[in-house]
Scaffold this motif. Structure first.
Motif, mmCIF file in Angstrom:
data_model
loop_
_atom_site.group_PDB
_atom_site.id
_atom_site.type_symbol
_atom_site.label_atom_id
_atom_site.label_comp_id
_atom_site.label_asym_id
_atom_site.label_seq_id
_atom_site.Cartn_x
_atom_site.Cartn_y
_atom_site.Cartn_z
ATOM 1 N N GLU A 92 0.775 -1.688 0.160
ATOM 2 C CA GLU A 92 -0.323 -0.128 0.195
ATOM 3 C C GLU A 92 0.873 1.359 0.078
ATOM 4 O OE1 GLU A 92 -3.169 0.376 2.774
ATOM 5 O OE2 GLU A 92 -3.473 -1.737 2.402
ATOM 6 N N ARG A 93 1.765 1.248 0.766
ATOM 7 C CA ARG A 93 2.639 2.123 0.996
ATOM 8 C C ARG A 93 4.116 1.921 -0.434
ATOM 9 N NH1 ARG A 93 3.762 3.731 6.749
ATOM 10 N NH2 ARG A 93 5.406 5.547 5.443
ATOM 11 N N GLY A 94 4.457 3.794 -0.440
ATOM 12 C CA GLY A 94 5.949 3.279 -1.919
ATOM 13 C C GLY A 94 6.026 2.808 -2.956
ATOM 14 N N VAL A 145 9.101 7.884 -2.835
ATOM 15 C CA VAL A 145 9.441 7.166 -0.823
ATOM 16 C C VAL A 145 9.522 8.172 0.241
ATOM 17 C CG1 VAL A 145 9.078 4.877 -1.571
ATOM 18 C CG2 VAL A 145 10.569 5.698 -0.953
ATOM 19 N N SER A 146 9.110 8.175 1.509
ATOM 20 C CA SER A 146 9.994 8.374 2.258
ATOM 21 C C SER A 146 10.450 7.515 3.444
ATOM 22 C CB SER A 146 8.309 9.485 3.273
ATOM 23 O OG SER A 146 7.824 10.414 2.435
#
Length: 84
Positions: free
Chosen positions: A32-34, A39-40
């Protein structure tokens, strides 16, 4: 006039309707992320280490982000890999 609950009791009594997307679980291998181009990353430092890093960034006229990327690129180069 009806008595309204306040505080935690009012929160617990409310019924919340959720959208279908919010209630569906993601697929096991689906990230779900990246997913974007950038990206952080969070780095946790002791306050004294952060102060030293901040002073270095100010004296170099660069951001902490720039210093981190330069350092990581140098590590990659030392291992014979292309830099970041």
């Amino acid at each position: 006039m009806s008595k309204q609950s306040i505080g935690l009791a009012a929160f617990a009594q409310k019924t919340v309707t959720r959208s279908k997307a919010a209630t569906e679980a993601p697929q096991p291998n689906e990230r779900e992320r990246g997913k974007g181009d950038k990206v952080s990353l969070t780095v946790r430092l002791n306050r004294s280490d952060w102060e030293r890093l901040h002073q270095l960034a100010v004296s170099e006229g660069a951001s902490i982000q720039t210093l981190a990327v330069r350092g990581l690129s140098k590590i990659f180069a030392e291992k014979g890999l292309p830099g970041i």
